[in-house]
Design a protein around this motif. Structure first.
Motif, PDB file in Angstrom:
ATOM      1  N   PRO A  85       0.791  -1.234   0.000  1.00  0.00           N
ATOM      2  CA  PRO A  85       0.000   0.000   0.000  1.00  0.00           C
ATOM      3  C   PRO A  85       0.820   1.279   0.000  1.00  0.00           C
ATOM      4  CG  PRO A  85      -0.046  -1.011   2.175  1.00  0.00           C
ATOM      5  CD  PRO A  85       0.611  -1.988   1.260  1.00  0.00           C
ATOM      6  N   LEU A  86       2.097   1.197   0.393  1.00  0.00           N
ATOM      7  CA  LEU A  86       2.903   2.411   0.514  1.00  0.00           C
ATOM      8  C   LEU A  86       3.952   2.573  -0.581  1.00  0.00           C
ATOM      9  CD1 LEU A  86       3.522   2.477   4.391  1.00  0.00           C
ATOM     10  CD2 LEU A  86       1.800   3.730   3.088  1.00  0.00           C
ATOM     11  N   VAL A  87       4.099   1.588  -1.452  1.00  0.00           N
ATOM     12  CA  VAL A  87       5.191   1.641  -2.424  1.00  0.00           C
ATOM     13  C   VAL A  87       5.043   2.789  -3.416  1.00  0.00           C
ATOM     14  CG1 VAL A  87       4.091  -0.039  -3.984  1.00  0.00           C
ATOM     15  CG2 VAL A  87       6.572   0.309  -4.049  1.00  0.00           C
ATOM     16  N   ILE A  88       3.803   3.059  -3.872  1.00  0.00           N
ATOM     17  CA  ILE A  88       3.609   4.150  -4.840  1.00  0.00           C
ATOM     18  C   ILE A  88       3.906   5.505  -4.206  1.00  0.00           C
ATOM     19  CG2 ILE A  88       1.965   5.302  -6.355  1.00  0.00           C
ATOM     20  CD1 ILE A  88       2.882   2.571  -7.349  1.00  0.00           C
ATOM     21  N   PRO A  89       3.383   5.806  -2.986  1.00  0.00           N
ATOM     22  CA  PRO A  89       3.770   7.074  -2.339  1.00  0.00           C
ATOM     23  C   PRO A  89       5.275   7.193  -2.115  1.00  0.00           C
ATOM     24  CG  PRO A  89       1.851   6.144  -1.255  1.00  0.00           C
ATOM     25  CD  PRO A  89       2.338   5.109  -2.215  1.00  0.00           C
ATOM     26  N   ALA A  90       5.924   6.094  -1.730  1.00  0.00           N
ATOM     27  CA  ALA A  90       7.369   6.141  -1.495  1.00  0.00           C
ATOM     28  C   ALA A  90       8.129   6.423  -2.790  1.00  0.00           C
ATOM     29  CB  ALA A  90       7.840   4.823  -0.881  1.00  0.00           C
ATOM     30  N   LEU A 395       8.229  -0.835  -7.873  1.00  0.00           N
ATOM     31  CA  LEU A 395       7.315  -1.773  -8.523  1.00  0.00           C
ATOM     32  C   LEU A 395       7.897  -3.177  -8.559  1.00  0.00           C
ATOM     33  CD1 LEU A 395       5.913   0.348 -11.498  1.00  0.00           C
ATOM     34  CD2 LEU A 395       4.838  -0.154  -9.309  1.00  0.00           C
ATOM     35  N   LEU A 396       9.212  -3.279  -8.647  1.00  0.00           N
ATOM     36  CA  LEU A 396       9.854  -4.595  -8.646  1.00  0.00           C
ATOM     37  C   LEU A 396       9.666  -5.288  -7.297  1.00  0.00           C
ATOM     38  CD1 LEU A 396      11.838  -6.618 -10.075  1.00  0.00           C
ATOM     39  CD2 LEU A 396      13.691  -5.346  -8.984  1.00  0.00           C
ATOM     40  N   MET A 397       9.790  -4.511  -6.220  1.00  0.00           N
ATOM     41  CA  MET A 397       9.739  -5.091  -4.877  1.00  0.00           C
ATOM     42  C   MET A 397       8.327  -5.353  -4.384  1.00  0.00           C
ATOM     43  SD  MET A 397      12.774  -5.635  -3.640  1.00  0.00           S
ATOM     44  CE  MET A 397      12.405  -5.761  -1.878  1.00  0.00           C
ATOM     45  N   ALA A 398       7.336  -4.619  -4.885  1.00  0.00           N
ATOM     46  CA  ALA A 398       5.976  -4.719  -4.343  1.00  0.00           C
ATOM     47  C   ALA A 398       5.429  -6.146  -4.357  1.00  0.00           C
ATOM     48  CB  ALA A 398       5.045  -3.767  -5.080  1.00  0.00           C
ATOM     49  N   PRO A 399       5.433  -6.848  -5.501  1.00  0.00           N
ATOM     50  CA  PRO A 399       4.906  -8.225  -5.487  1.00  0.00           C
ATOM     51  C   PRO A 399       5.691  -9.151  -4.573  1.00  0.00           C
ATOM     52  CG  PRO A 399       5.077  -7.383  -7.734  1.00  0.00           C
ATOM     53  CD  PRO A 399       5.818  -6.427  -6.858  1.00  0.00           C
ATOM     54  N   SER A 400       7.015  -8.927  -4.456  1.00  0.00           N
ATOM     55  CA  SER A 400       7.822  -9.808  -3.606  1.00  0.00           C
ATOM     56  C   SER A 400       7.404  -9.682  -2.147  1.00  0.00           C
ATOM     57  CB  SER A 400       9.312  -9.482  -3.763  1.00  0.00           C
ATOM     58  OG  SER A 400       9.637  -8.234  -3.188  1.00  0.00           O
TER      59      SER A 400
END
Length: 466
Positions: A85-90, A395-400
């Motif tokens: 939930p926070l990856v896009i803001p970061a 974006l690379l890390m989010a699914p992981s």
């Protein structure tokens, strides 16, 4: 008229010089880049230490706070759960504000969350543990995105993969220390009061280390060097100046429709998700085989240390290999395949109840799963150039991270249902699937093509070391 001629020639020379400067900007690599990288490594290590701070002593924490095993596992899972939930803001903060603001949020957030846990050593204060872990975990989002950006913004083209590996090294170093130090500092005493004293010592040590790290970020973590270290950074600075919210979301859409990148994201997510799950559940899994062994918690911690330390060596080694060979696809496939094989070896080592074989097999797990981290980062940069490193990494890390939560909960359930051997077997199967998926990632090295194109131009580019 005779007097005007030199003036006209002077103006013409100035104009030509300005044009040349525009065509051929000054490229410099500053020695201070190593200071910036070192500061990052220190606070990244303190942050990642706390990922396994409680889960590696799961049974002791359960005893002290009188909570369930799953509750303790959430001190680690929360790192992964907050990412999606926070990856896009970061990523937005990193792209819009740059390294300094991202570094401040990551460093000071880690300092705050670490300090809060100093007050969490009361037996009814586990909620403060989760609060501190939540703040540290949220800060981690900006930390995980930084290694490729620091490498690109500060380092020469032939140093980028090595610098990225060293940045990831900071995260791995923290994990290694977390695995080995927590069981040493917090002993499984009969008296809960003694356990509480040990927990207080642990929290104060982390806070004492992190405060200087936070101050270093405040006083010495610049936005960028005065001069760019590569021609790609000249172009990146031009794009940064034109940053807009619309362009940011357009870049996200471009990445989401970049099929080679999407395939790589799926494969990367499986690998790192499996590694996160195994790291989170290392204590309950290994404890089932060695519960009768004296100082079992310390043995498990040392096994985790071996996994991470050998992994750090692998990360740096493969980073250097990438810089020397540029064999990104081949290196990615090899490390992935060996990750799957190493988990199978770990399964049988546990079944044989041999500590030596456990050390060897968990070391190979660390060697290849940890090495895959920076290798996967660099492969993603190649597939998505000239997209922003921060957005790409996010974006690379989010699914992981999402898969890490799912795999950890699944492994916890399967370990209770069918035992640790077969629960680990599911992770080996997932890695085998990821290896096959990696075969379908096209070998499109866009960043390397840009470097080669620059080298083939008429005017050679000289990087000044300063």
């Amino acid at each position: 008229m005779m007097e005007a001629q030199p003036k006209d020639e002077t103006n013409l020379n100035l104009l030509e010089r300005k044009q040349l400067e525009q065509v051929e900007p000054e490229i410099r690599a500053y020695k201070s880049r190593w200071i910036v990288l070192t500061i990052f490594i220190v606070y990244a290590a303190v942050n990642s230490y706390q990922w396994v701070e409680y889960s590696i002593i799961n049974n002791i924490v359960m005893k002290y706070y009188n909570v369930s095993a799953v509750t303790v596992e959430w001190t680690s899972i929360i790192y992964m759960a907050l990412y999606a939930p926070l990856v896009i803001p970061a990523s937005y903060v990193l792209d819009k504000k740059g390294l300094r603001v991202a570094g401040l949020i990551g460093g000071l957030g880690t300092t705050l969350g670490t300090a809060i846990k100093v007050f969490s050593t009361g037996r009814d204060s586990f909620w403060l543990v989760l609060l501190g872990q939540g703040i540290v975990a949220a800060s981690q989002l900006l930390i995980l995105c930084l290694p490729p950006r620091i490498a690109a913004v500060w380092f020469k083209p032939n140093e980028v993969s090595t610098a990225c590996s060293l940045g990831v090294f900071g995260t791995q170093l923290g994990c290694a220390l977390g695995f080995v130090l927590s069981p040493i500092i917090v002993q499984n005493h009969e008296s809960v009061e003694e356990i509480g004293s040990d927990l207080k010592v642990l929290c104060w040590i982390l806070t004492a280390v992190m405060i200087p790290g936070g101050l270093a970020v405040i006083f010495y973590f610049p936005l960028q060097p005065p001069k760019p270290p590569s021609i790609t950074q000249v172009q990146e600075r031009s794009r940064t100046e034109k940053f807009s919210t619309k362009s940011f979301f357009v870049s996200i859409m471009d990445l989401c429709t970049n099929i080679p990148f999407v395939i790589h994201v799926i494969a990367y997510g499986i690998n790192i998700g499996v590694f996160s799950a195994i790291g989170t559940l290392l204590n309950p899994i290994v404890l089932q085989y060695f519960s009768d062994s004296p100082n079992a918690e310390e043995f498990i911690g040392r096994a985790g240390l071996v996994m991470i330390v050998i992994g750090m060596v692998g990360s740096i080694t493969f980073g250097i290999i990438l810089d020397k060979t540029h064999k990104f696809k081949e290196t990615t496939f090899f490390t992935y395949l060996m990750s799957s094989v190493s988990v199978v070896a770990f399964m049988f080592a546990l079944e044989m109840k041999s500590k030596i074989l456990v050390y060897i097999s968990i070391g190979t797990v660390g060697l290849f799963t940890n090495a895959y981290m920076p290798v996967g980062f660099e492969m993603a940069m190649e597939l998505t150039y000239p997209s922003s490193e921060g957005t790409t990494t996010g974006l690379l890390m989010a699914p992981s991270q999402v898969l890490g939560v799912i795999f950890a909960l699944l492994m916890s359930y399967l370990t209770d249902l069918i035992g640790p051997f077969w629960s680990l077997g599911t992770q080996a199967l997932l890695l085998a699937i990821g290896t096959v998926i990696t075969c379908f990632v096209p070998n499109k090295l866009k960043r390397q093509e840009a470097f080669k194109q620059r080298l083939n131009e008429d005017v050679p580019l000289k990087v000044i070391e300063r």
